[in-house]
Enzyme design. Structure first.
Site, PDB file in Angstrom:
ATOM      1  N   HIS A 152      26.351  18.463  -8.639  1.00  0.00           N
ATOM      2  CA  HIS A 152      27.418  17.480  -8.509  1.00  0.00           C
ATOM      3  C   HIS A 152      28.724  17.999  -9.103  1.00  0.00           C
ATOM      4  O   HIS A 152      29.784  17.416  -8.870  1.00  0.00           O
ATOM      5  CB  HIS A 152      27.024  16.172  -9.203  1.00  0.00           C
ATOM      6  N   SER A 153      28.638  19.046  -9.879  1.00  0.00           N
ATOM      7  CA  SER A 153      29.817  19.614 -10.533  1.00  0.00           C
ATOM      8  C   SER A 153      30.025  21.052 -10.091  1.00  0.00           C
ATOM      9  O   SER A 153      29.115  21.880 -10.190  1.00  0.00           O
ATOM     10  CB  SER A 153      29.650  19.566 -12.050  1.00  0.00           C
TER      11      SER A 153
END
Length: 223
Positions: free
Chosen positions: A10-11
């Site tokens: 997600h990052s």
């Protein structure tokens, strides 16, 4: 051609950092980060993952993810891949699993073995009482090797041991820890000068002990 790895997070920073860390231990392995959304926010991007899978296309691709929706994104991207059967998703912790997978890929393991190496770090340790029942027969090969590298059994040596053993047909313990588990090896907290007692059983037992001997005597390539 080595197995390629794709990191879905997600990052973008996490994906990039995990890929950078694993690359230090597997310089010949293509590791592609696919983190964050297209506009730089926290989240996942189907397009980013599809692009990474396209770039990684070959004999085998293993994908590692962080959170649940990243798994769904990776699964969807794999369905659209040119060769979906060559894309394997590993159920493993992102950083430890990626490092173990990268080391296994560096040794030339196939995609299934690389996936298994990643997932091996997720398996719970065998209870000592259980181990006694498993090893009723004497091991096929043994060895005692002294750690000579300054840092001892830290992440890189543990990953090299676990990654290399994952592709062999042998059950190996190192001072009682599962030799195919990066986590268990690191938990030994073995410093320089510690003697590692290796026991191996199975068709590749002698090969596994020889592999450990070469790694330990060379200091894992470290000072």
């Amino acid at each position: 051609m080595t197995v390629r790895l794709v990191v879905v997070s997600h990052s973008a920073k996490i994906a990039d950092g995990a890929a950078e860390l694993a690359a230090q231990m597997a310089p010949d392995v293509l590791i592609l980060p696919a983190g964050g959304t297209d506009d730089g926010r926290i989240g996942t991007s189907l397009e980013k993952v599809m692009a990474a899978l396209e770039q990684a296309a070959g004999d085998g691709v293993v994908v590692l993810t962080d959170l649940g929706s990243a798994v769904m994104t990776a699964e969807s991207a794999a369905e659209f891949a040119a060769g979906p059967e060559s894309v394997l998703l590993a159920d493993a912790p992102l950083v430890e699993g990626l490092v173990a997978a990268a080391v296994a890929a560096q040794t030339g393991a196939d995609a299934a073995a690389v996936k298994d190496a990643a997932e091996a770090v997720y398996r719970p340790p065998v209870h000592p009482a259980e181990a006694e029942h498993v090893h009723q027969q004497p091991p096929d090969a043994t060895g005692d090797f002294e750690l000579v590298n300054q840092a001892g059994m830290h992440a890189r040596p543990a990953a090299k041991i676990a990654g290399g053993l994952s592709g062999m047909d042998a059950d190996v313990t190192v001072n009682g820890a599962d030799g195919a588990s990066m986590t268990e090896l690191m938990m030994l907290a073995a410093g320089k000068g510690t003697v590692l007692h290796v026991e191996a059983s199975g068709p590749d037992a002698a090969k596994a002990v020889g592999y450990l001997e070469r790694l330990v005597s060379s200091g894992f390539g470290e000072p």
